[in-house]
Scaffold this active site. Structure first.
Site, PDB file in Angstrom:
ATOM      1  N   LYS A  80       0.860  -1.194   0.000  1.00  0.00           N
ATOM      2  CA  LYS A  80       0.000   0.000   0.000  1.00  0.00           C
ATOM      3  C   LYS A  80       0.891   1.237   0.000  1.00  0.00           C
ATOM      4  CE  LYS A  80      -3.899   2.044   2.574  1.00  0.00           C
ATOM      5  NZ  LYS A  80      -4.851   1.896   3.687  1.00  0.00           N
ATOM      6  N   SER A 155      -9.859   2.393   2.793  1.00  0.00           N
ATOM      7  CA  SER A 155      -8.940   3.112   1.943  1.00  0.00           C
ATOM      8  C   SER A 155      -7.980   2.211   1.162  1.00  0.00           C
ATOM      9  CB  SER A 155      -8.122   4.089   2.790  1.00  0.00           C
ATOM     10  OG  SER A 155      -7.252   3.378   3.668  1.00  0.00           O
ATOM     11  N   SER A 179     -10.229   0.128   6.928  1.00  0.00           N
ATOM     12  CA  SER A 179      -9.584   0.211   5.610  1.00  0.00           C
ATOM     13  C   SER A 179      -9.015  -1.074   5.043  1.00  0.00           C
ATOM     14  CB  SER A 179      -8.463   1.238   5.652  1.00  0.00           C
ATOM     15  OG  SER A 179      -8.993   2.501   5.447  1.00  0.00           O
TER      16      SER A 179
HETATM   17  N1  GLN Z   1     -13.263   4.835   6.314  1.00  0.00           N
HETATM   18  C1  GLN Z   1     -12.573   5.212   7.497  1.00  0.00           C
HETATM   19  C2  GLN Z   1     -12.125   6.646   7.400  1.00  0.00           C
HETATM   20  O1  GLN Z   1     -12.331   7.237   6.401  1.00  0.00           O
HETATM   21  C3  GLN Z   1     -11.434   4.272   7.777  1.00  0.00           C
HETATM   22  C4  GLN Z   1     -10.181   4.595   7.072  1.00  0.00           C
HETATM   23  C5  GLN Z   1      -9.020   3.704   7.480  1.00  0.00           C
HETATM   24  O2  GLN Z   1      -9.178   2.681   8.140  1.00  0.00           O
HETATM   25  N2  GLN Z   1      -7.832   4.117   7.112  1.00  0.00           N
HETATM   26  O3  GLN Z   1     -11.565   7.177   8.289  1.00  0.00           O
END
Ligand code: GLN
Length: 478
Positions: A80, A155, A179
């Site tokens: 990532k 994400s 995410s």
């Molecule tokens: N969707 C969540 C956010 O926008 C989680 C994001 C994540 O786990 N990095 O914060």
């Protein structure tokens, strides 16, 4: 040409170790597929073909010289693009860091390199890991391989889509509020959010430091356990990493402990979309057939999760992103996208004098109650099963202009980060949606949540279920 369509890490490793294929051959096959599909799926921000080939050749030399090799040796993986990679651009999918080349590797990357995994490239994400769809990437959204008009989740959008599309055999991911688990659910792959502190955070662009965990995405449970065998463990470079010894997570993976009791939290089922509810209840029935006892449990503070998370998380974001001041490195602050700006402003507000007690401090107290919900539940049951996402993978653009509806996509995942416990997404079936353009059904994942450091148990439960169902064999038509 080597047929890679059915490969998993487990299978590929056997082929390499028994010299049926060369690591270079495997890397070339995956590199070709990654390059071919990237214009369609946009899973990668950077593809590192030459470095990957060099690495693969090194592994073939080791094998030729009869040197011992690790189970990840020669396995093409994605990283990532939020994990620092020495000499390879690390953008966090933000224009702020579009030219940033780190002088060092994140600990997870060091460990994977030491295990001789082959890094094929850096995968796409929502900028700074803010999001649940991949659409916040400054380098274009990744697509869901099961329906190219839909999001792969976020994400870790590119890590999930690249694994599902078989551009890599596994990819690293992060999980601050879902995410890893939500994109895994949207793309029919396995995703682990480890216990907070189980895997070092060192060298990863920090999002919300008290919630960030370093996970990974694979096609199967066994492969996932193999990855954790490499990434888990104490790291003196991360003060929050645990000194608790890690285990061999593949050992006894096929054994489900006798008398296992799993809880179905009613707050995660009441009001759930019928199609998703059916998937979760039939998964529960499958587990019952395997001899597991399923009971209903209650986590009464569940409903405060999203509100609590969206106070604590932006507060930590506002402090972590302060270092990108455009002076030391990276582009100027006007390169931040709208979602990062929104979180910086929200976080600065809730931390400011006069508001701190009303928002941040209160949220921290509710966080404690949410963790207590889990601790209490685990006095009754060994683990919990529940949905990952309240919806099927949604259409690109469907939620992008409405931050609140995007935040609500996280209702079943953020509490697990607030509590710090581990959770695993396991593919649990497909649901047809009449509006799919591809005529293909869409994947639904199930979440298995356990007490602190229960990763091994999560794998055992997931493995038993996976062996019965083999949903991972249903591939996208690309
Ligand atoms: N969707 C969540 C956010 O926008 C989680 C994001 C994540 O786990 N990095 O914060």
């Amino acid at each position: 040409m080597l047929d890679i369509s059915d490969l998993t890490i487990e299978k590929a490793q056997k082929l390499i170790a028994s010299k049926q294929i060369k690591a270079l051959e495997l890397t070339d096959a995956y590199f070709k597929r990654a390059v071919k599909l990237n214009p369609i799926i946009n899973s990668f921000i950077t593809i590192t073909g030459d470095a990957a080939r060099d690495q693969a050749k090194k592994i073939d030399d080791l094998i030729a010289n009869k040197q011992p090799i690790s189970p990840l040796a020669g396995i093409p993986i994605g990283i990532k693009d939020i994990f620092s990679t020495k000499g390879i651009k690390t953008t966090a999918a933000s224009k702020v860091l579009e030219d940033y080349i780190p002088p060092y590797d994140a600990t997870v990357v060091t460990k994977l390199k030491d295990a001789n995994a082959v890094i094929l490239g850096k995968t796409n994400l929502d900028a700074w890991a803010h999001g649940a769809s991949g659409e916040n990437s400054d380098f274009g959204a990744a697509k869901n391989p099961y329906d190219l008009e839909r999001v792969p989740g976020g994400s870790s959008s590119g890590s999930a889509s690249a694994t599902a599309a078989n551009q890599v055999l596994a990819a690293t991911s992060t999980d601050t509020g879902g995410s890893t688990r939500q994109p895994a659910s949207f793309c029919n792959v396995v995703g682990l959010k480890p216990t907070y502190g189980r895997v070092s955070r060192y060298g990863t662009v920090a999002m919300a430091s008290s919630l960030d965990t370093m996970g990974h995405i694979t096609k199967t449970i066994y492969d996932n356990a193999l990855m954790l065998n490499t990434t888990a463990g104490y790291d003196p470079m991360d003060a929050t990493s645990s000194t608790k010894k890690s285990e061999d997570y593949t050992k006894d993976i096929e054994k489900v402990p006798k008398g296992l009791k799993l809880g179905l939290p009613k707050e995660y089922i009441d009001g759930l979309d019928d199609k998703i509810k059916n998937v979760i209840t039939s998964a529960a029935k499958k587990l019952e057939k395997l001899g597991v006892k399923i009971v209903e449990v209650s986590l009464p503070y569940t409903k405060y999760g999203v509100a609590t998370y969206y106070i604590i998380q932006p507060a930590e974001v506002s402090s972590n992103l302060a270092r990108y001041d455009g002076i030391r490195y990276g582009n100027k602050r006007d390169a931040f996208g709208p979602e990062a700006k929104r979180r910086i402003i929200l976080g600065t507000f809730t931390l400011s004098a006069g508001y701190y007690d009303a928002y941040y401090l209160k949220a921290m107290k509710v966080r404690r109650l949410i963790r207590d919900d889990f601790i209490n539940a685990f006095k009754e049951v060994d683990a919990l099963i529940c949905p990952v996402s309240p919806t099927l993978p949604f259409k690109l653009g469907e939620k992008a202009s409405d931050p609140l509806s995007m935040y609500l996509a996280d209702i079943y995942t953020v509490n697990i980060n607030l509590a710090g416990v581990p959770a695993l997404t396991v593919p649990a079936g497909f649901v047809d949606d009449p509006s799919t353009s591809s005529g293909q059904v869409l994947p639904v994942g199930m979440q298995i949540i356990g007490p602190d450091f229960s990763e091994k148990l999560l794998y055992q439960i997931g493995y038993a279920y996976e062996q019965e169902t083999k949903w991972y064999e249903t591939k996208p038509k690309l």
